[in-house]
Design a protein around this motif. Structure first.
Motif, short mmCIF file in Angstrom:
data_model
loop_
_atom_site.label_atom_id
_atom_site.label_comp_id
_atom_site.label_asym_id
_atom_site.label_seq_id
_atom_site.Cartn_x
_atom_site.Cartn_y
_atom_site.Cartn_z
N LEU A 76 1.74 11.62 -8.66
CA LEU A 76 0.72 12.07 -9.62
C LEU A 76 -0.21 13.11 -9.03
O LEU A 76 -1.16 13.55 -9.70
CB LEU A 76 -0.12 10.86 -10.08
N GLY A 77 0.02 13.46 -7.76
CA GLY A 77 -0.89 14.38 -7.09
C GLY A 77 -2.12 13.71 -6.53
O GLY A 77 -3.10 14.38 -6.19
N GLN A 78 -2.09 12.38 -6.42
CA GLN A 78 -3.22 11.63 -5.86
C GLN A 78 -2.89 11.21 -4.43
O GLN A 78 -1.78 10.76 -4.15
CB GLN A 78 -3.52 10.37 -6.69
N GLN A 79 -3.87 11.33 -3.55
CA GLN A 79 -3.72 10.80 -2.20
C GLN A 79 -4.35 9.42 -2.16
O GLN A 79 -5.53 9.25 -2.44
CB GLN A 79 -4.40 11.72 -1.18
N VAL A 80 -3.55 8.43 -1.80
CA VAL A 80 -4.01 7.04 -1.77
C VAL A 80 -3.93 6.53 -0.34
O VAL A 80 -2.85 6.52 0.27
CB VAL A 80 -3.15 6.16 -2.70
N ASP A 81 -5.06 6.11 0.20
CA ASP A 81 -5.13 5.53 1.54
C ASP A 81 -5.66 4.10 1.44
O ASP A 81 -6.09 3.66 0.37
CB ASP A 81 -6.07 6.35 2.43
N GLY A 82 -5.65 3.40 2.55
CA GLY A 82 -6.18 2.05 2.58
C GLY A 82 -6.60 1.64 3.98
O GLY A 82 -6.03 2.13 4.96
N ARG A 83 -7.58 0.76 4.06
CA ARG A 83 -8.05 0.24 5.35
C ARG A 83 -8.85 -1.04 5.09
O ARG A 83 -9.23 -1.33 3.95
CB ARG A 83 -8.91 1.28 6.07
N LEU A 129 0.83 -1.20 0.00
CA LEU A 129 0.00 0.00 0.00
C LEU A 129 0.87 1.26 0.00
O LEU A 129 0.58 2.22 -0.73
CB LEU A 129 -0.92 0.00 1.22
N ALA A 130 1.94 1.25 0.78
CA ALA A 130 2.81 2.42 0.84
C ALA A 130 3.47 2.70 -0.51
O ALA A 130 3.61 3.87 -0.92
CB ALA A 130 3.87 2.22 1.92
N ARG A 131 3.85 1.64 -1.22
CA ARG A 131 4.46 1.84 -2.54
C ARG A 131 3.45 2.41 -3.53
O ARG A 131 3.77 3.27 -4.34
CB ARG A 131 5.04 0.52 -3.06
N ILE A 132 2.22 1.92 -3.45
CA ILE A 132 1.17 2.46 -4.33
C ILE A 132 0.88 3.91 -3.97
O ILE A 132 0.70 4.77 -4.85
CB ILE A 132 -0.10 1.59 -4.22
N ALA A 133 0.85 4.20 -2.66
CA ALA A 133 0.60 5.58 -2.23
C ALA A 133 1.70 6.51 -2.71
O ALA A 133 1.42 7.67 -3.10
CB ALA A 133 0.48 5.63 -0.71
N ALA A 134 2.95 6.05 -2.70
CA ALA A 134 4.06 6.88 -3.19
C ALA A 134 3.91 7.15 -4.68
O ALA A 134 4.15 8.28 -5.14
CB ALA A 134 5.39 6.19 -2.89
N ALA A 135 3.50 6.13 -5.43
CA ALA A 135 3.26 6.34 -6.86
C ALA A 135 2.13 7.33 -7.07
O ALA A 135 2.18 8.18 -7.97
CB ALA A 135 2.94 5.00 -7.54
N GLY A 136 1.09 7.24 -6.25
CA GLY A 136 -0.01 8.18 -6.35
C GLY A 136 0.40 9.60 -6.01
O GLY A 136 -0.01 10.57 -6.66
#
Length: 382
Positions: A318-325, A308-315
């Protein structure tokens, strides 16, 4: 028909991408409709072959699964989805026609999860011009029976995931767009009772009521799932009951299908074991308990959190905030995350109304997810 060749060069308008989703939605694919499943598999096979995929078709008694390998570097990233929907054939012409209203796009199966399949397709199309050394190898698994618990494809998923570095599921995200990291386990259980028919007035003593037996068994089920000694609460829904034919006949047959949701493997094992040990309460009654499908509870691991952290960094790039739960619902990613493969789910576009007459996705979110997946599948420069 919209073809990839028609939109292959450069960044094409959003309407072209929406047309791809529409083409998938117009093939209504209720679970167990093997003919419809084969038709959508034909279309997707051609589309993914057009973006460099090597396609394996796997027909079975519930539909046609697809396993698609796309070359690149490293162990493959596994992308997981399904082609079946909860909607019966005819929904498009009746309760839920295809509709586009600004950012909102509606249609049966559009949100769950045909738009997610287009996210995979379009991200790979954008990566075609990228050298193989600069993009991740990908394996896509699209199954035909997910909405009924993946009874055929589920047992095959671990083998299809062999060698994968991680898994990304394309079910719908949380309402705010957050990814799903951890899911409740689920099981569908059928309790079938065989009694003995008799006239309900002339000789009821010779009958054994299957319905009365089933009612008492369901009361016992309620006690089992409410056991205070269970580590975590269990959700139980008696979703289907059938039995009997006439009020003047003691019913010889009755059955119920039960949906169960588990937060942890221990509660899951205890409840399913207790259900398998159910025994008839009435002399002459017979009882059969069948687990129709089961997905283990998936509790998020440190490896899932790292993914999830790697995906969030990619986001973020791009200016995207990526969270997960964690999520309450189960899916095929339970079978992967629950076995230790680093996994996230919910990579489909934002929207709402899954399994409901307001099913829809947001056009803008579709583009965001395509860009995010493209970034995730791009190998960072040294």
């Amino acid at each position: 028909m919209t073809t990839l060749s028609a939109v292959r060069d450069g960044d094409h308008p959003s309407d072209d991408i929406i047309a791809l989703v529409r083409e998938l939605v117009l093939i209504e694919t209720p679970s167990r409709d093997t003919e419809a499943s084969a038709r959508i598999a034909d279309l997707l096979s051609a589309w993914f072959a057009g973006v460099g995929g090597s396609v394996q078709r796997i027909p079975h008694e519930l539909g046609t699964d697809l396993v698609i390998d796309v070359p690149g570097t490293g162990d493959p990233v596994l992308l997981v989805g399904h082609t079946d929907t909860v909607w019966p054939a005819g929904t498009l012409s009746d309760d839920l026609p295809w509709a586009e209203d600004g950012d909102v796009v509606r249609g049966p199966g559009a949100y769950d999860m045909k738009a997610g399949i287009v996210v995979m397709l379009e991200a790979l199309r954008h990566l075609q011009s990228v050298p193989l050394a600069q993009r991740r190898a990908v394996r896509i698994v699209l199954v035909a029976d997910e909405e009924i618990g993946s009874p055929v494809s589920g047992p095959q998923l671990a083998e299809r995931a062999r060698g994968a570095a991680c898994a990304i599921g394309f079910e719908s995200p949380h309402p705010d767009g957050a990814l799903k990291v951890g899911r409740r386990g689920s099981a569908r259980v059928r309790i079938a009772v065989t009694g003995r028919a008799a006239h309900a007035a002339l000789d009821p003593e010779h009958g054994v009521s299957a319905i009365d037996e089933l009612v008492d068994q369901l009361l016992l089920v309620r006690t089992i799932v409410a056991d205070p000694e269970l580590p975590t609460p269990v959700l139980c829904n008696v979703g289907v009951i059938d039995g009997g034919a006439r009020t003047n006949v003691v019913p010889a047959h009755a059955a119920a299908e039960i949906g169960l949701r588990f937060q942890d493997p221990d509660s899951e094992q205890r409840v399913l074991s207790a259900l398998q040990e159910l025994a008839p309460m009435r002399p002459g009654a017979r009882l059969e308990v069948t687990v129709l499908s089961a997905r283990p509870a998936w509790q998020a691991s440190a490896e899932d959190t790292d993914l999830l952290a790697r995906i969030a960094a990619a986001g973020a790039a791009l200016g995207q905030q990526v969270d997960g739960r964690p999520a309450a619902g189960a899916g095929d990613t339970n079978l992967l995350g629950g076995q230790g493969l680093p996994t996230v789910d919910g990579f489909g576009p934002r929207g709402g109304g899954a399994h409901a007459l307001d099913e829809h996705f947001l056009r803008s979110s579709l583009h965001e997810r395509i860009a995010l997946l493209r970034a995730v599948l791009t190998v960072p420069a040294e």
